[in-house]
Design a protein around this motif. Sequence first.
Motif, PDB file in Angstrom:
ATOM      1  N   VAL A  54      10.906  83.216  -3.951  1.00 18.52           N
ATOM      2  CA  VAL A  54      11.401  83.316  -5.430  1.00 18.52           C
ATOM      3  C   VAL A  54      11.020  82.347  -7.066  1.00 18.52           C
ATOM      4  O   VAL A  54      10.403  83.077  -7.465  1.00 18.52           O
ATOM      5  N   LEU A  55      10.640  81.004  -6.102  1.00 14.32           N
ATOM      6  CA  LEU A  55       9.366  80.409  -7.002  1.00 14.32           C
ATOM      7  C   LEU A  55       8.249  80.668  -7.536  1.00 14.32           C
ATOM      8  O   LEU A  55       7.878  80.752  -8.884  1.00 14.32           O
ATOM      9  N   ARG A  56       7.616  81.559  -6.629  1.00 18.57           N
ATOM     10  CA  ARG A  56       6.165  81.685  -6.628  1.00 18.57           C
ATOM     11  C   ARG A  56       6.217  83.437  -7.689  1.00 18.57           C
ATOM     12  O   ARG A  56       5.640  83.284  -9.058  1.00 18.57           O
ATOM     13  N   SER A  57       7.167  84.332  -7.921  1.00 20.36           N
ATOM     14  CA  SER A  57       7.451  85.396  -8.704  1.00 20.36           C
ATOM     15  C   SER A  57       7.627  84.980  -9.972  1.00 20.36           C
ATOM     16  O   SER A  57       7.592  85.688 -11.260  1.00 20.36           O
ATOM     17  N   LEU A  58       8.909  83.254 -10.559  1.00 20.83           N
ATOM     18  CA  LEU A  58       8.909  82.887 -11.727  1.00 20.83           C
ATOM     19  C   LEU A  58       7.245  82.340 -12.475  1.00 20.83           C
ATOM     20  O   LEU A  58       7.304  81.799 -13.735  1.00 20.83           O
ATOM     21  N   TYR A  59       6.013  82.918 -11.907  1.00 21.65           N
ATOM     22  CA  TYR A  59       4.714  82.131 -12.521  1.00 21.65           C
ATOM     23  C   TYR A  59       4.224  83.750 -12.489  1.00 21.65           C
ATOM     24  O   TYR A  59       3.954  84.045 -11.674  1.00 21.65           O
ATOM     25  N   SER A  60       3.552  83.169 -13.757  1.00 21.47           N
ATOM     26  CA  SER A  60       1.930  83.856 -13.250  1.00 21.47           C
ATOM     27  C   SER A  60       1.187  83.079 -12.497  1.00 21.47           C
ATOM     28  O   SER A  60       0.956  82.366 -12.295  1.00 21.47           O
ATOM     29  N   ASP A  61      -0.693  84.343 -12.633  1.00 19.48           N
ATOM     30  CA  ASP A  61      -0.835  83.974 -11.780  1.00 19.48           C
ATOM     31  C   ASP A  61      -1.796  82.617 -11.987  1.00 19.48           C
ATOM     32  O   ASP A  61      -1.547  81.727 -10.998  1.00 19.48           O
ATOM     33  N   GLY A  62      -2.005  82.076 -13.320  1.00 21.67           N
ATOM     34  CA  GLY A  62      -3.097  81.629 -13.207  1.00 21.67           C
ATOM     35  C   GLY A  62      -2.058  79.997 -13.586  1.00 21.67           C
ATOM     36  O   GLY A  62      -2.658  79.121 -12.907  1.00 21.67           O
ATOM     37  N   ALA A  63      -0.765  79.845 -13.585  1.00 19.89           N
ATOM     38  CA  ALA A  63      -0.295  79.232 -13.280  1.00 19.89           C
ATOM     39  C   ALA A  63       1.052  78.429 -12.414  1.00 19.89           C
ATOM     40  O   ALA A  63       0.481  77.740 -12.246  1.00 19.89           O
ATOM     41  N   TRP A  64       0.333  79.420 -11.784  1.00 22.42           N
ATOM     42  CA  TRP A  64       0.963  79.264  -9.988  1.00 22.42           C
ATOM     43  C   TRP A  64      -0.676  78.603  -9.792  1.00 22.42           C
ATOM     44  O   TRP A  64      -0.651  77.286  -8.994  1.00 22.42           O
ATOM     45  N   GLU A  65      -1.740  79.208  -9.576  1.00 21.35           N
ATOM     46  CA  GLU A  65      -3.022  78.551  -9.484  1.00 21.35           C
ATOM     47  C   GLU A  65      -2.424  77.317 -10.135  1.00 21.35           C
ATOM     48  O   GLU A  65      -3.542  76.115  -8.681  1.00 21.35           O
ATOM     49  N   ASP A  66      -2.317  76.885 -11.657  1.00 18.14           N
ATOM     50  CA  ASP A  66      -2.938  76.027 -11.428  1.00 18.14           C
ATOM     51  C   ASP A  66      -1.348  74.975 -10.904  1.00 18.14           C
ATOM     52  O   ASP A  66      -2.130  73.371 -10.869  1.00 18.14           O
ATOM     53  N   LEU A  67      -0.847  75.200 -10.946  1.00 16.07           N
ATOM     54  CA  LEU A  67       0.588  74.495  -9.967  1.00 16.07           C
ATOM     55  C   LEU A  67       0.152  74.368  -8.493  1.00 16.07           C
ATOM     56  O   LEU A  67      -0.425  72.994  -7.814  1.00 16.07           O
TER      57      LEU A  67
END
Length: 245
Positions: A54-67
């Motif tokens: 669910v947390l992953r679904s709230l992020y764009s691919d780029g923002a998730w990679e940064d996280l």
Amino acid sequence: MTQTLAQAQREMARFLRDPQGRAAPAGIEARRLQIYRDLVYRNIEGFISSAFPVLRSLYSDGAWEDLVRGFIQHHHCKTPLFLRISEEFLAYIAKRPAPRQRPFEAELAHYEWLELAVDVSPGKPAGEQPEAEPERHRARMAPTARLAAYQYPVHRIGASFQPRDSGATTHLLVYRGLDGSVQFMELNTATARLLRETDASSEDVATVIKSLAREWAMQEPQLLSFAWQQLREFNVLGALDFVEG
């Protein structure tokens, strides 16, 4: 000066944690370094994404990679076990500065981690105990059950529902059912209190409920009957054990 093996390993580890900010180790071709970089990121990202969908679904691919790359770079894990990566990521999210994430993210991450913790718990769900009596049994949460309280309704959060402000406390029971599947149940404040008090007390269930009745200014017989029935239902679900003595 010749590097020792330990020095070379530390240099490689520093580079793999922060490939953009660290110089590549000398003597290793770029193609091989890229393979190592990809393996480290993809393995860790895969574990995190599967544990926090669910947390992953709230992020764009780029923002998730940064996280995830921020986690790899800045968080020093206390265990080498892959199964504990989600717990380490949870600790990283909890310490992350508030302006860098939505206010509910730490609680959402904890809720998703709790589902995983219950799923992989080595214990077994409680078995039904129809012979249990409130006057001679204590109640204990099963090792496959957890009770948590959140300021956000984390079980409802998703792409279409992202609350900005906290509200009334949300009490959730997360447990592994008798069929092995992980379930959750939203509880009201009184039921959550009942579970916490009976689980923590060294007294029998009847004594605990009578104490709550006095605190809540309720009739003891009525509360004892109702509360005992609730505890019996949790036992049937596999979330609660009764212990004699």
